[in-house]
Write an enzyme that holds these catalytic residues in place. Structure first.
Site, PDB file in Angstrom:
ATOM      1  N   GLU A  41     -30.776 -42.825 -42.125  1.00  0.00           N
ATOM      2  CA  GLU A  41     -30.747 -41.668 -41.219  1.00  0.00           C
ATOM      3  C   GLU A  41     -30.594 -40.354 -41.979  1.00  0.00           C
ATOM      4  O   GLU A  41     -29.874 -40.272 -42.976  1.00  0.00           O
ATOM      5  CB  GLU A  41     -29.576 -41.833 -40.245  1.00  0.00           C
ATOM      6  N   LYS A 109     -33.333 -39.043 -31.718  1.00  0.00           N
ATOM      7  CA  LYS A 109     -32.085 -39.753 -31.396  1.00  0.00           C
ATOM      8  C   LYS A 109     -31.620 -39.414 -29.979  1.00  0.00           C
ATOM      9  O   LYS A 109     -31.493 -38.242 -29.609  1.00  0.00           O
ATOM     10  CB  LYS A 109     -31.016 -39.374 -32.415  1.00  0.00           C
ATOM     11  N   CYS A 143     -28.478 -44.983 -35.473  1.00  0.00           N
ATOM     12  CA  CYS A 143     -27.026 -44.960 -35.680  1.00  0.00           C
ATOM     13  C   CYS A 143     -26.221 -45.121 -34.376  1.00  0.00           C
ATOM     14  O   CYS A 143     -26.140 -46.215 -33.831  1.00  0.00           O
ATOM     15  CB  CYS A 143     -26.642 -43.684 -36.428  1.00  0.00           C
TER      16      CYS A 143
END
Length: 264
Positions: A41, A109, A143
């Site tokens: 990431e 995200k 994540c």
């Protein structure tokens, strides 16, 4: 399919250094026969969120770089994620390119992590993050997204047989990382392929343990704290076998869930 996960340190706020590191890792993985390479990431800038106006990718550099490399080396790349500037704001964006150099997914995200100030500096993504490579459907999350089981389940319900998870997951919560990844694999009966970073930035120490977990829950690879590239082979036919063994998706009771669903 031979998978390569890149577990690297990220130079805080230094895109040029990070692009060179990533290119070196991509070359090494391709030379070692990887068919699909996964990056961590925010590898271009790290969490230098207060400097994104100067550092974030606003001209398509990352996508062009990945497309060019993938086409030249005939590899698929799940490009981890990078900080991007677009649509009037900053995003944490995953680019996926196939071995022809085509961009097959651009996923922002979905869930912003407040403990690392994402809610202050980044915008929320709005797309599901599924994509196709070689006629198979995959998914990608980033994540903190793994703490939302309904989000990964949505990808599985849309056909994903493997879900990729680039991350900058802190060492302080690495037990959560490992358990959550294994749970997401078991409950969705799919491969989970996760690339976490190592090293540190001014506020965090990162935990590594990039992992590949099979649909039955076995850990096929765990890189621990080792910097470098981890390799493993996956066979997507395992997904069909496991889903046939325990037909979780057929036994879901969606009307019942909706009856008791609350917003919080």
């Amino acid at each position: 399919m031979k998978i390569a996960c890149v577990q690297m340190d990220i130079a805080f706020g230094e895109p040029e250094t990070n692009f060179q590191r990533v290119e070196n890792y991509l070359e090494e993985a391709a030379e070692n026969g990887a068919e699909l390479i996964v990056l961590p990431e925010m590898w271009n800038t790290g969490y230098a969120l207060t400097e994104l106006d100067e550092l974030a990718d606003g001209n398509g550099r990352t996508a062009d770089f990945l497309k060019r490399f993938a086409k030249e080396h005939r590899v698929h790349i799940v490009g981890g994620s990078v900080s991007t500037k677009k649509k009037g704001g900053f995003y944490n964006t995953m680019y996926v390119v196939d071995s022809t150099g085509a961009l097959v997914s651009e996923y922002d995200k979905a869930h912003r992590f407040g403990l690392m100030d994402e809610h202050i500096h980044l915008e929320e993504g709005q797309s599901l993050g599924t994509f196709e490579i070689g006629g198979e459907t995959f998914g990608g999350v980033i994540c903190y997204d793994i703490r939302f089981p309904e989000w990964l389940r949505a990808q599985a319900l849309n056909g994903a047989k493997a879900i990729f998870v680039p991350a900058e997951w802190p060492a302080a919560r690495i037990d959560h990382w490992r358990i959550l990844l294994q749970a997401r694999a078991i409950e969705n009966q799919c491969f989970i392929i996760a690339a976490n970073r190592i090293g540190s930035d001014p506020k965090n120490e990162f935990g590594g343990h990039s992992m590949v977990i099979a649909p039955w829950g076995e850990v096929r690879m765990d890189m621990g704290q080792e910097q470098g590239i981890g390799y493993t082979d996956i066979d997507l036919l395992e997904v069909d076998e496991v889903r046939g063994r325990i037909p979780v998706f057929d036994d879901r009771r969606v009307p019942l869930y909706k009856k008791f669903e609350k917003s919080h």
